[in-house]
Design a protein around this motif. Structure first.
Motif, short mmCIF file in Angstrom:
data_model
loop_
_atom_site.label_atom_id
_atom_site.label_comp_id
_atom_site.label_asym_id
_atom_site.label_seq_id
_atom_site.Cartn_x
_atom_site.Cartn_y
_atom_site.Cartn_z
N GLY A 50 0.83 -1.19 0.00
CA GLY A 50 0.00 0.00 0.00
C GLY A 50 0.87 1.24 0.00
N ILE A 51 0.24 2.41 0.10
CA ILE A 51 0.97 3.68 0.17
C ILE A 51 0.42 4.50 1.34
CG2 ILE A 51 1.56 3.76 -2.28
CD1 ILE A 51 -0.80 5.66 -2.70
N ILE A 52 1.22 5.45 1.79
CA ILE A 52 0.82 6.32 2.88
C ILE A 52 0.68 7.73 2.32
CG2 ILE A 52 1.42 7.23 5.15
CD1 ILE A 52 3.12 4.70 5.55
N VAL A 53 -0.54 8.26 2.41
CA VAL A 53 -0.85 9.59 1.89
C VAL A 53 -1.35 10.46 3.04
CG1 VAL A 53 -2.16 10.90 0.18
CG2 VAL A 53 -1.48 8.54 -0.32
N ASN A 54 -0.63 11.53 3.34
CA ASN A 54 -1.01 12.41 4.45
C ASN A 54 -1.23 11.64 5.75
OD1 ASN A 54 -0.94 14.83 2.95
ND2 ASN A 54 -2.98 14.43 2.12
N GLY A 55 -0.41 10.63 5.96
CA GLY A 55 -0.49 9.85 7.19
C GLY A 55 -1.53 8.75 7.17
N ILE B 202 -7.79 7.54 -4.98
CA ILE B 202 -6.73 8.30 -5.63
C ILE B 202 -6.02 7.38 -6.62
CG2 ILE B 202 -6.39 9.76 -3.59
CD1 ILE B 202 -3.73 8.24 -3.15
N THR B 203 -5.46 7.98 -7.65
CA THR B 203 -4.65 7.23 -8.61
C THR B 203 -3.20 7.63 -8.42
OG1 THR B 203 -6.45 7.15 -10.21
CG2 THR B 203 -4.24 6.74 -11.04
N TYR B 204 -2.35 6.65 -8.22
CA TYR B 204 -0.93 6.90 -8.02
C TYR B 204 -0.14 5.89 -8.82
CZ TYR B 204 3.57 7.37 -5.56
OH TYR B 204 4.90 7.55 -5.24
N ARG B 205 0.67 6.39 -9.75
CA ARG B 205 1.46 5.52 -10.62
C ARG B 205 0.59 4.46 -11.30
NH1 ARG B 205 7.01 5.14 -6.88
NH2 ARG B 205 7.54 7.35 -7.14
N ASN B 206 -0.54 4.95 -11.83
CA ASN B 206 -1.47 4.16 -12.62
C ASN B 206 -2.19 3.05 -11.85
OD1 ASN B 206 -0.86 5.62 -15.02
ND2 ASN B 206 1.00 4.38 -15.25
#
Length: 442
Positions: free
Chosen positions: A208-213, A238-242
Motif C-alpha cells: 500500500g501507500i501512505i498519503v497524508n499519514g 486516488i490514482t498513483y502511478r497508474n
C-alpha cells in the motif's frame, strides 16, 4: 506553503443552511460564522492564503467545494459547537481520522494553541472520529487534503457560551495560531512512502501507500476481499502511478478490522466474525461477554458501574430470554444515559436505561423498581418494534401495547420512532462498532 480552508459548521443536515444548535437566543451557525470570520482575518493579516467555505451550502457540498480546489499541501478545518441535554457538560475537542499518528499530532497542536489563548475553556482532548456520535465524520474522512474537525465547546453550557461570545477574538487567535503551525508542518509529497499489508496474519504480495499519514490499499485487493465499492461515492479514491487506491479505514463498515503497526509500517486487515448483514438486526444473539461490556463502559465513564455493578450481566441475561441482541440493547443504553452519567430528565433512581415513556405521559418518563426490571422493560420494547413473537416473561414495558409489532426489525428503523433524532439508529450502530472494535471483534 499551502492554503488553509476554514469552514463554519452549522448542523450538517441536508438543507443548504441548517442553523445547528439553537439555544439562549443564538445558534451554532451564527457563533461559528462570527468566529470563522475572525480566524480568516487574522490568518490573512499574517500572509496566509485562506479560503472561507461558503455558508449557504451543506456538508456534502462543502466537501465537494474544498475537494475541487485543494491540493496535498493544503489543510482544512471545520469548526463546530457541541450540544448536550445536560448544561454542565463543557469543553473543546478536535476529531481526526483514526489510525493516523500524524493527524493526531496535528489535532493536538491545534487544540493546544486554542487552550493557550483561552485557558477558561476545558479540554476534552483529541479523539479519532470513531468516537463521534455517528462513528465517523465525513469532514475528517472525505477531504482530499489533511482535515480536522474542531468543536469549540458546548453551546448548551453557559460558561462555554460565555467564552465563545465574550472572548471570541482570543478563540480566533488561538485557532489561527494552531492553523499557522499546522500549515507549516504540511508539505507536498514528491513520492508517497509504501507500507506492507497484513491480511489475516499473512503479508500481501502488493504494498500500500501512505498519503497524508493515511494508509491506502490497492482497489484490486478490495475486490479480492469481496467488497464492492462501485456504488460507494463517499469512499475517496486516488490514482498513483497508474494504480487506484482507497483508504484502508473506509473498509470498516464492510466487516473488515483495520489496524496499524507503526514499528513495521504495516496496515493490518482482518475479516471479522461479525456478519455485516446481521450487525444491525435487533433480534439475534450478541457477540460480547460481560467482561467486554464492563471494560468498554468503564473506558467511557470510569464511575459508570458504581451504582449499577451488574448491569452488563442483566442486559445479556434479559436479552437472551427474549431473543434480542444484547449488544444493540446495551449500546442503546449507552446513548440514552450518556454511559450512565444521566444528566437529562431521567435520573438513575428511575432504573430507566432506554429513555422509556410511561402510559400517562409523565415528564420524566417511566420508573422501575429495580435495575433488572428496567432492563427487562427496554428489552421488551425493543422486541415490540422488531418482532411479532410473544413475550417470554411477564409484561413490564408500559408502552408495549402501543407499538405496531414488528415494524422496525433494524436498529436504523428506530430513528423517528424511539427517538425523534433522525440519526438515532446510526448513533446506536456506531456505538456497536466501537464496542466491537474495542473488544477486538471487528
Amino acid at each position: 506553503m499551502g492554503r488553509i480552508f476554514v469552514s463554519a459548521g452549522h448542523g450538517g443536515g441536508g438543507s443548504n443552511f441548517d442553523p445547528g444548535i439553537v439555544v439562549a437566543g443564538t445558534t451554532e451557525a451564527r457563533e461559528m460564522i462570527l468566529t470563522r470570520d475572525l480566524i480568516v482575518t487574522e490568518l490573512r493579516s499574517r500572509g496566509f492564503e485562506v479560503l472561507s467555505v461558503p455558508d449557504d451550502i451543506n456538508l456534502a457540498q462543502t466537501i465537494t467545494w474544498i475537494n475541487a480546489r485543494a491540493v496535498a499541501s493544503d489543510v482544512a478545518l471545520e469548526i463546530h459547537a457541541d450540544g448536550s441535554s445536560s448544561p454542565t457538560v463543557r469543553g473543546a475537542s478536535v476529531f481526526h481520522i483514526p489510525n493516523n499518528d500524524q493527524r493526531r499530532a496535528h489535532a493536538e497542536l491545534l487544540l493546544l494553541a486554542l487552550l493557550r489563548r483561552t485557558p477558561q475553556l476545558p479540554s476534552r482532548g483529541v479523539r479519532p472520529d470513531t468516537d463521534s456520535g455517528l462513528g465517523m465524520l465525513a469532514f475528517c474522512r472525505q477531504i482530499v487534503c489533511p482535515s480536522l474537525q474542531m468543536n469549540l465547546g458546548f453551546l448548551t453550557n453557559p460558561d462555554d457560551r460565555n467564552v465563545l461570545q465574550n472572548r471570541r477574538r482570543d478563540v480566533a487567535i488561538g485557532i489561527a495560531d494552531g492553523l499557522a503551525s499546522w500549515s507549516r508542518a504540511v508539505s507536498p509529497e514528491t513520492a508517497y512512502p509504501t507500507c506492507d499489508i497484513n491480511i489475516n496474519g499473512g503479508i500481501y504480495d502488493e504494498q500500500g501507500i501512505i498519503v497524508n499519514g493515511n494508509a491506502y490499499i490497492p482497489i484490486d485487493l478490495v475486490d479480492r476481499l469481496g467488497i464492492d465499492l462501485s456504488q460507494s461515492s463517499d469512499v475517496v479514491r486516488i490514482t498513483y502511478r497508474n494504480v487506484v487506491y482507497v483508504k484502508a479505514v473506509d473498509l470498516r463498515p464492510y466487516a473488515i478490522s483495520v489496524g496499524w503497526d507503526g514499528a513495521t509500517r504495516t496496515v493490518i486487515l482482518r475479516n471479522t466474525t461479525i456478519c455485516p448483514g446481521q450487525i444491525d438486526r435487533i433480534m439475534g444473539i450478541g457477540n460480547t461477554s460481560d467482561v467486554n461490556l464492563i471494560v468498554f463502559l468503564k473506558s467511557n465513564n470510569e464511575a459508570a458501574l458504581n451504582q449499577f455493578p451488574d448491569l452488563p450481566k442483566l442486559f445479556r441475561e434479559e436479552a437472551a430470554i427474549e431473543g434480542v441482541n444484547h449488544d444493540l440493547a446495551f449500546c442503546q443504553m449507552c446513548i440514552e444515559t450518556n454511559y450512565l452519567r444521566f444528566g437529562g430528565l431521567v435520573t438513575p433512581e428511575q432504573n430507566n436505561f432506554g429513555g422509556l415513556g410511561d402510559a400517562v405521559g409523565s415528564p420524566t418518563g417511566a420508573a422501575f423498581p429495580s435495575a433488572r426490571i428496567g432492563v427487562r422493560a427496554q428489552i421488551q420494547h425493543l422486541k415490540a418494534y422488531a418482532s411479532t413473537a410473544p413475550l417470554v416473561q411477564e409484561l413490564v414495558d408500559p408502552r408495549f401495547q402501543f407499538v405496531a409489532r414488528g415494524i422496525a426489525p433494524l436498529v436504523g428503523q428506530l430513528s423517528g420512532r424511539w427517538s425523534a433524532d433522525p440519526q438515532y439508529g446510526d448513533k446506536i450502530l456506531a456505538t456497536v462498532r466501537r464496542l466491537y472494535e474495542f473488544s477486538r471483534l471487528l
